[in-house]
Enzyme design. Structure first.
Site, PDB file in Angstrom:
ATOM      1  N   LYS A  17       1.839  -0.537   8.921  1.00 53.89           N
ATOM      2  CA  LYS A  17       0.563  -0.225   8.797  1.00 53.89           C
ATOM      3  C   LYS A  17       0.186   0.453  10.028  1.00 53.89           C
ATOM      4  O   LYS A  17      -0.836   1.231   9.862  1.00 53.89           O
ATOM      5  CB  LYS A  17      -0.049  -1.715   8.580  1.00 53.89           C
ATOM      6  CG  LYS A  17      -0.109  -2.307   7.398  1.00 53.89           C
ATOM      7  CD  LYS A  17      -0.779  -3.819   7.479  1.00 53.89           C
ATOM      8  CE  LYS A  17      -0.495  -4.325   5.999  1.00 53.89           C
ATOM      9  NZ  LYS A  17      -1.397  -5.619   6.181  1.00 53.89           N
ATOM     10  N   LYS A  44       6.514  -1.941  -5.305  1.00 50.60           N
ATOM     11  CA  LYS A  44       5.688  -3.165  -5.800  1.00 50.60           C
ATOM     12  C   LYS A  44       4.247  -2.634  -6.260  1.00 50.60           C
ATOM     13  O   LYS A  44       3.669  -2.109  -5.665  1.00 50.60           O
ATOM     14  CB  LYS A  44       5.708  -4.077  -4.861  1.00 50.60           C
ATOM     15  CG  LYS A  44       5.142  -5.325  -5.129  1.00 50.60           C
ATOM     16  CD  LYS A  44       5.332  -6.338  -3.972  1.00 50.60           C
ATOM     17  CE  LYS A  44       4.730  -7.775  -4.561  1.00 50.60           C
ATOM     18  NZ  LYS A  44       4.716  -8.660  -3.201  1.00 50.60           N
ATOM     19  N   LYS A  55      -2.537  -3.969  -4.781  1.00 49.97           N
ATOM     20  CA  LYS A  55      -3.982  -3.720  -4.964  1.00 49.97           C
ATOM     21  C   LYS A  55      -4.463  -2.620  -4.151  1.00 49.97           C
ATOM     22  O   LYS A  55      -5.687  -2.087  -4.164  1.00 49.97           O
ATOM     23  CB  LYS A  55      -4.827  -5.214  -4.706  1.00 49.97           C
ATOM     24  CG  LYS A  55      -4.515  -5.736  -3.276  1.00 49.97           C
ATOM     25  CD  LYS A  55      -5.218  -7.084  -2.922  1.00 49.97           C
ATOM     26  CE  LYS A  55      -4.870  -7.567  -1.531  1.00 49.97           C
ATOM     27  NZ  LYS A  55      -5.926  -8.808  -1.629  1.00 49.97           N
TER      28      LYS A  55
END
Length: 329
Positions: free
Chosen positions: A113, A194, A197
């Site tokens: 991140k 994967k 969202k």
């Protein structure tokens, strides 16, 4: 009281996906029959990235409604909002004082991140410690997480053991509760990743709450291959992912699905899979709409959960304060 404690939390940021439903939510109601369960809306974790306040409040009630729609019973489980239980932040700070900077910098998710932002905020670095506090507050025995969260649970275990060694036995050492064997749901547009969202491609993820036509169209646009044969193989990751989705929402195994669609083209398969997904999600979507409209009931649920969670959390924090040398109030 002799039941083990299970703790789980979902962030109210972004829309929850079919992968979230099949990997977590759909199993929660069964766990509450065997364990003492706490299900948290971890809104304080959400603010490690900028949030629009009004949207965060709405998303928090959305997650609460989904918890209930998935079968969680407020009489059997404690369902509450993280920011309403101040002991989470208190214990998070105390655990920060025994956490090394190196440990946090080695976190895989932090490394990933931090590459995506120009300047790294301290919250992004420290949130695994808050996650550890979430778990340890309640003397949790089991945490149902996937492999992507294993490193965070290992940090939690390490901090619990370090505190226990330094100040005497205080925390239960939590373990991973391995979820039911089920396939990991991958992106519809990139089956090597994967389903997420936070994916910027709107066709990559099926959301639990979205229009049925949108769901069906995403299935029809899903990436496949040029082989043209429905086969459950790593060499055909797109089709394998669609078969996994089909199997997860039906009573058929992947092998039975392959046999059923032998000699059938991708178009027909996708058409029928779209119906399976829409039918499979319709019950939770309908229940969600019912709960989401009843704000008074939602408030009663989280206020009761907040109170019960606070009682348990205070017992732990009071013990921690005493052992660390603070003068009792």
């Amino acid at each position: 009281m002799d039941k083990k404690i299970v703790y789980s939390g979902i962030q109210p940021s972004g829309k929850l996906t079919l992968g979230n439903y099949l990997g977590a939510l759909s199993n929660f109601s069964e766990l509450q029959e065997e364990y003492n369960c706490l299900y948290c809306i971890v809104d304080m974790h959400s603010i490690t990235i900028p949030q629009v306040p009004q949207e965060l409040r709405k998303a928090s009630l959305d997650v609460l409604s989904l918890y209930l729609a998935a079968g969680l019973d407020p009489k059997k489980s404690i369902i509450y909002i993280q920011s309403h239980v101040h002991q989470h932040v208190e214990l998070g700070w105390l655990l920060n004082t025994i956490t090394s900077l190196g440990q946090l910098e080695r976190m895989t998710q932090f490394k990933d991140k931090s590459k995506k932002v120009k300047e790294v905020d301290a919250g992004l670095l420290n949130y695994p410690v808050l996650m550890a506090a979430d778990i340890l507050l309640y003397q949790t025995s089991y945490v149902p997480v996937g492999e992507d969260q294993r490193q965070h649970l290992e940090l939690t275990r390490d901090l619990a053991q370090r505190f226990n060694s330094r100040y005497s036995e205080t925390f239960t050492i939590p373990e991973i509760l391995t979820p039911k064997l089920g396939a990991k749901i991958m992106s519809l547009q990139d089956p090597s990743s994967k389903m997420s969202k936070s994916d910027k491609d709107e066709n990559a993820s099926i959301f639990i709450i979205e229009d049925e036509k949108a769901t069906a169209n995403k299935i029809k646009r899903a990436v496949t291959d040029s082989v043209g044969i429905i086969n459950y193989s790593d060499e055909q990751p797109g089709i394998k992912n669609l078969i996994n989705i089909y199997s997860s929402l039906s009573s058929l195994s992947p092998q039975e699905i392959v046999k059923k669609y032998e000699g059938v083209g991708y178009g027909v398969f996708k058409e029928e899979l779209a119906q399976v997904v829409v039918d499979g999600l319709r019950p939770i979507r309908n229940k969600y709409e019912e709960y989401r409209k009843d704000k008074d009931y939602l408030e009663r649920v989280y206020r009761d959960g907040d109170e019960r969670a606070s009682y348990l959390a205070e017992k732990t924090v009071r013990k921690v304060f005493k052992k660390m040398g603070f003068i009792p109030k």
